[in-house]
Design a protein around this motif. Sequence first.
Motif, mmCIF file in Angstrom:
data_model
loop_
_atom_site.group_PDB
_atom_site.id
_atom_site.type_symbol
_atom_site.label_atom_id
_atom_site.label_comp_id
_atom_site.label_asym_id
_atom_site.label_seq_id
_atom_site.Cartn_x
_atom_site.Cartn_y
_atom_site.Cartn_z
ATOM 1 N N ALA A 211 0.831 -1.206 0.000
ATOM 2 C CA ALA A 211 0.000 0.000 0.000
ATOM 3 C C ALA A 211 0.863 1.253 0.000
ATOM 4 N N ALA A 212 1.942 1.237 0.771
ATOM 5 C CA ALA A 212 2.828 2.401 0.803
ATOM 6 C C ALA A 212 3.505 2.617 -0.550
ATOM 7 N N TYR A 213 3.969 1.532 -1.169
ATOM 8 C CA TYR A 213 4.525 1.658 -2.519
ATOM 9 C C TYR A 213 3.467 2.216 -3.483
ATOM 10 N N GLY A 214 2.244 1.699 -3.389
ATOM 11 C CA GLY A 214 1.184 2.157 -4.274
ATOM 12 C C GLY A 214 0.849 3.614 -4.059
ATOM 13 N N ALA A 215 0.782 4.042 -2.795
ATOM 14 C CA ALA A 215 0.489 5.449 -2.507
ATOM 15 C C ALA A 215 1.590 6.358 -3.054
ATOM 16 N N LEU A 216 2.841 5.946 -2.916
ATOM 17 C CA LEU A 216 3.941 6.724 -3.481
ATOM 18 C C LEU A 216 3.823 6.822 -4.999
ATOM 19 N N ALA A 217 3.422 5.730 -5.642
ATOM 20 C CA ALA A 217 3.229 5.771 -7.093
ATOM 21 C C ALA A 217 2.181 6.804 -7.489
ATOM 22 N N LEU A 218 1.083 6.876 -6.725
ATOM 23 C CA LEU A 218 0.009 7.810 -7.069
ATOM 24 C C LEU A 218 0.402 9.255 -6.784
ATOM 25 N N VAL A 219 1.160 9.484 -5.727
ATOM 26 C CA VAL A 219 1.622 10.849 -5.450
ATOM 27 C C VAL A 219 2.575 11.322 -6.544
ATOM 28 N N TYR A 220 3.513 10.479 -6.922
ATOM 29 C CA TYR A 220 4.432 10.860 -7.995
ATOM 30 C C TYR A 220 3.696 11.026 -9.330
ATOM 31 N N LEU A 221 2.649 10.246 -9.547
ATOM 32 C CA LEU A 221 1.850 10.422 -10.760
ATOM 33 C C LEU A 221 1.236 11.817 -10.773
ATOM 34 N N ASP A 222 0.669 12.256 -9.639
ATOM 35 C CA ASP A 222 0.102 13.596 -9.556
ATOM 36 C C ASP A 222 1.156 14.670 -9.784
ATOM 37 N N MET A 223 2.397 14.380 -9.396
ATOM 38 C CA MET A 223 3.486 15.327 -9.572
ATOM 39 C C MET A 223 4.041 15.291 -10.996
ATOM 40 N N ARG A 224 3.521 14.384 -11.792
ATOM 41 C CA ARG A 224 3.980 14.184 -13.173
ATOM 42 C C ARG A 224 5.456 13.776 -13.205
ATOM 43 N N ASP A 225 5.883 13.099 -12.161
ATOM 44 C CA ASP A 225 7.202 12.486 -12.112
ATOM 45 C C ASP A 225 6.988 11.020 -12.469
ATOM 46 N N TYR A 226 6.919 10.761 -13.761
ATOM 47 C CA TYR A 226 6.454 9.461 -14.229
ATOM 48 C C TYR A 226 7.472 8.349 -14.018
ATOM 49 N N ALA A 227 8.739 8.693 -13.989
ATOM 50 C CA ALA A 227 9.746 7.657 -13.744
ATOM 51 C C ALA A 227 9.592 7.097 -12.330
ATOM 52 N N HIS A 228 9.473 7.985 -11.326
ATOM 53 C CA HIS A 228 9.289 7.513 -9.956
ATOM 54 C C HIS A 228 7.930 6.830 -9.781
ATOM 55 N N ALA A 229 6.903 7.357 -10.437
ATOM 56 C CA ALA A 229 5.581 6.730 -10.337
ATOM 57 C C ALA A 229 5.642 5.287 -10.812
ATOM 58 N N GLY A 230 6.282 5.071 -11.946
ATOM 59 C CA GLY A 230 6.389 3.718 -12.482
ATOM 60 C C GLY A 230 7.235 2.813 -11.618
ATOM 61 N N ALA A 231 8.318 3.355 -11.065
ATOM 62 C CA ALA A 231 9.197 2.534 -10.222
ATOM 63 C C ALA A 231 8.471 2.072 -8.964
ATOM 64 N N TYR A 232 7.699 2.972 -8.346
ATOM 65 C CA TYR A 232 6.978 2.577 -7.131
ATOM 66 C C TYR A 232 5.807 1.655 -7.450
ATOM 67 N N ALA A 233 5.151 1.872 -8.596
ATOM 68 C CA ALA A 233 4.103 0.931 -8.994
ATOM 69 C C ALA A 233 4.692 -0.459 -9.213
ATOM 70 N N ASP A 234 5.865 -0.510 -9.816
ATOM 71 C CA ASP A 234 6.536 -1.799 -10.032
ATOM 72 C C ASP A 234 6.877 -2.454 -8.699
ATOM 73 N N SER A 235 7.388 -1.678 -7.740
ATOM 74 C CA SER A 235 7.702 -2.231 -6.415
ATOM 75 C C SER A 235 6.454 -2.779 -5.742
ATOM 76 N N CYS A 236 5.348 -2.069 -5.898
ATOM 77 C CA CYS A 236 4.080 -2.556 -5.353
ATOM 78 C C CYS A 236 3.704 -3.895 -5.975
ATOM 79 N N LEU A 237 3.785 -3.964 -7.301
ATOM 80 C CA LEU A 237 3.366 -5.169 -8.007
ATOM 81 C C LEU A 237 4.331 -6.328 -7.764
ATOM 82 N N GLN A 238 5.579 -6.034 -7.443
ATOM 83 C CA GLN A 238 6.502 -7.107 -7.098
ATOM 84 C C GLN A 238 6.055 -7.829 -5.823
ATOM 85 N N LEU A 239 5.387 -7.088 -4.931
ATOM 86 C CA LEU A 239 4.915 -7.681 -3.684
ATOM 87 C C LEU A 239 3.497 -8.213 -3.790
#
Length: 446
Positions: A211-239
């Motif tokens: 959930a924390a990885y997913g929340a970070l992905a969504l915050v970075y998405l809102d910031m339009r920092d797409y590289a970090h958004a994707g990296a945190y979404a990937d970390s979420c999906l790895q778990l």
Amino acid sequence: MKRTYIQYRYIIIWLLLASCKHYLDARPDVKLEVPVTIKDLQLLMDDYATMNNTWPAAGGLLADNFYLAAADWNALPQSDQELYLWQRTDQTNDYWNGPYQAILNTNVVLENVDKARNTGAVEDWNNLKGTALFFRAMYFHALAQLFAKPYDAATAAQDPGIPLRYTSNYNDPTVRASVAQTYDRILSDLKTALTLLPETPAIKSRPGKPAAYGALALVYLDMRDYAHAGAYADSCLQLYNRLMDYNELDTLADAPVPRFNDEVIFEMISPNAGALFPAVCKVDTVLYNTYTENDLRKRICFTGNSFKGDYAGMGPDNGYIFAGIVTDEMYLVRAESRARAGNATQAMNDLNALLVKRWRQGTFVPLIAADATDALKQILRERKKELLFRSARWADLRRLQQEPAFAVTPQRMLNGETYTLLPNSPRYVLQIPGKVVSMTGIEQNP
């Protein structure tokens, strides 16, 4: 056990009184016990009605994926009528008070968690502190999506953000941080929470590392920092990467998507909003017609063009926004990040991995993209179709208005009049409740 229950009741009363002084006008005049053990403090974080059920529904009301008939619009409170039409109103208390009440709970826990450190296992202490930080970040983020400008790296240091409350002391002054400071705090809280939370929480109303990885992905998405958004979404999906197969759901059920289903990583919803009840809230006709007959979402999620595909299993009895962390959105965030990085093949692999679970078995033909730009267009189109009546659409409208290629200009038709939300309109930011402004002197939004 009886003493703990009494303490819990006392602290809730105290919080309610104190929160009024924070943001309204009451002052507590009694001295009450504060929870002193990890178990006591955990009760505050497990208060579902306050912590998981106060996400502000305004984003759903402002989104462009539904419409209201004039008679149903007339039945709304005046403030919701104005928000539906993107009009100026400072009667926004319903979307301010709930999140700050939850934030107050988290601050009580964070102020007392170290004192309670020796009253339970280290793992319980870590989980408690991580949970409080996670919830505070989630509600700061919810408020920023409504009461602060969309994140723009060029202006974030000057743009007014939200009041960042770090203590439960009602005498602390209320001041607005900048947008940059707001997002820095959200990210800091989530990253610290990530180091403390367990990989698998006991129940889905509590957060864990996914959930924390997913929340970070969504915050970075809102910031339009797409590289970090994707990296945190990937970390979420790895778990945690489970997806439901819609072929296994009952298309005739009133609530075909079960509560706490396999895609839910963390559950959070808004209170019911009258404008969002399926009996009155109709999905945009153009959007509804984009679902093909072999796309099971058309049968699972709709009765006609009334929505019943919510993620809390309430079907036609809902009327809220689902704001939890869910795997389908993580696939879409990672896909968007990959497309924006120029990797069309991996982006479409993510999109197709999701869509094959949504189409009638044996009928899905994997989508292909001519290039990364085409992949991005398809992914954004599917975000709108997949994430109906969640917190995503209003956030997407806010961030994409800054990109001319993907900006949308929403319109409403009512009583023969057309209402338009133009890109960069001040109506992308709600006014702070008038009473809060008059009490605290903080800057009002235009």
